[in-house]
Design a protein around this motif. Sequence first.
Motif, short mmCIF file in Angstrom:
data_model
loop_
_atom_site.label_atom_id
_atom_site.label_comp_id
_atom_site.label_asym_id
_atom_site.label_seq_id
_atom_site.Cartn_x
_atom_site.Cartn_y
_atom_site.Cartn_z
N SER A 1 31.51 -16.41 54.79
CA SER A 1 31.20 -16.06 53.41
C SER A 1 29.79 -16.47 52.98
CB SER A 1 32.22 -16.71 52.46
OG SER A 1 33.49 -16.11 52.57
N SER B 1 26.28 -15.81 52.70
CA SER B 1 25.48 -14.60 52.83
C SER B 1 24.06 -14.94 53.28
CB SER B 1 25.43 -13.83 51.51
OG SER B 1 24.70 -12.63 51.67
N VAL C 1 21.20 -12.86 51.50
CA VAL C 1 20.85 -13.27 50.13
C VAL C 1 20.04 -14.56 50.15
CG1 VAL C 1 21.76 -14.00 47.90
CG2 VAL C 1 22.84 -12.11 49.12
N GLN D 1 16.05 -15.11 49.17
CA GLN D 1 15.62 -16.08 48.16
C GLN D 1 14.55 -16.99 48.71
OE1 GLN D 1 19.24 -18.05 46.94
NE2 GLN D 1 19.88 -16.38 45.58
N ASP E 1 16.83 -9.28 45.82
CA ASP E 1 18.21 -9.43 46.23
C ASP E 1 18.63 -8.18 47.01
OD1 ASP E 1 21.04 -9.56 46.41
OD2 ASP E 1 21.16 -10.71 44.54
N ARG F 1 21.39 -7.02 47.73
CA ARG F 1 22.55 -6.34 47.15
C ARG F 1 22.14 -5.40 46.03
NH1 ARG F 1 25.73 -11.64 45.53
NH2 ARG F 1 23.59 -12.04 44.84
N PRO G 1 23.66 -6.26 52.08
CA PRO G 1 23.10 -7.55 52.49
C PRO G 1 23.21 -7.78 53.98
CG PRO G 1 25.26 -7.90 51.53
CD PRO G 1 24.97 -6.42 51.40
N TYR H 1 31.60 -16.65 48.12
CA TYR H 1 30.58 -17.25 47.27
C TYR H 1 29.64 -16.24 46.63
CZ TYR H 1 31.88 -20.61 50.92
OH TYR H 1 32.58 -21.37 51.82
N PHE H 2 29.74 -14.96 47.01
CA PHE H 2 28.77 -13.97 46.55
C PHE H 2 29.47 -12.73 45.98
CE2 PHE H 2 26.62 -16.63 49.59
CZ PHE H 2 25.38 -16.84 49.03
N LYS H 3 30.50 -12.98 45.16
CA LYS H 3 31.18 -11.94 44.40
C LYS H 3 31.75 -10.84 45.29
CE LYS H 3 28.21 -12.75 40.38
NZ LYS H 3 27.27 -12.16 39.39
N GLN I 1 30.53 -9.27 47.65
CA GLN I 1 29.57 -8.21 47.95
C GLN I 1 28.88 -8.52 49.28
OE1 GLN I 1 26.92 -7.74 44.62
NE2 GLN I 1 28.57 -7.56 43.15
#
Length: 204
Positions: A15, A17, A20, A24, A30, A32, A39, A97-99, A101
């Motif tokens: 999980s 990502s 992402v 950053q 981003d 996504r 991603p 942890y990333f909705k 996505q």
Amino acid sequence: MLGLATVIAGYLLGSISSAVLICQLFRLPDPRLHGSGNPGATNVLRLGGKLPALLVLISDILKGTIPVWGGYFLGLSPWVLALVGVAATLGHIYPLYFKMQGGKGVATALGAIAPIGWQVLLMLGATWLAVAAISRYSSLASIVACSLTPLYVYLVRPEHPEYIAPVSLLIALILWRHRANMVRLYQGTEPKLGAKRNAGPETD
């Protein structure tokens, strides 16, 4: 209980990502929300170039390799190891942890299969590169390589036929995630490698 704990750990690790977080780190958009919206390493390549894309690829592979290797050293059965690999891949596809996505899971699935033998990785890598070079379709290269994975596993580990069914389960998940790519390939609307950043969905 040990097997269940390892499966859960595989999902939680998957999980994370990589795309992402690395975007950053490099102050990139981003993935996504920009480019293809996927991603994964291919989209990051378009957004930020080779170095961040390579880091994403390596990180995504390790997300599959680490929990499966750990389960192997814990003495888990091939089927439980397969579930660990599937869990890590599902974590990449639906990251907690990333909705939820995530990407298509190819690199993470590749990492989960890696403990079977480095020869499998070489064969898969060579297949992907050959198909991608000829067709210029990242998705087609992934689909062909994934489809041949059970055969490669058998050729490398004929003494362990019990690996075939679990690996096939993992590959079925990846191919299912590529169903939209298959439709676009058939329709001739799938974006090729080297296309502009705002092209359609990617494969990884």
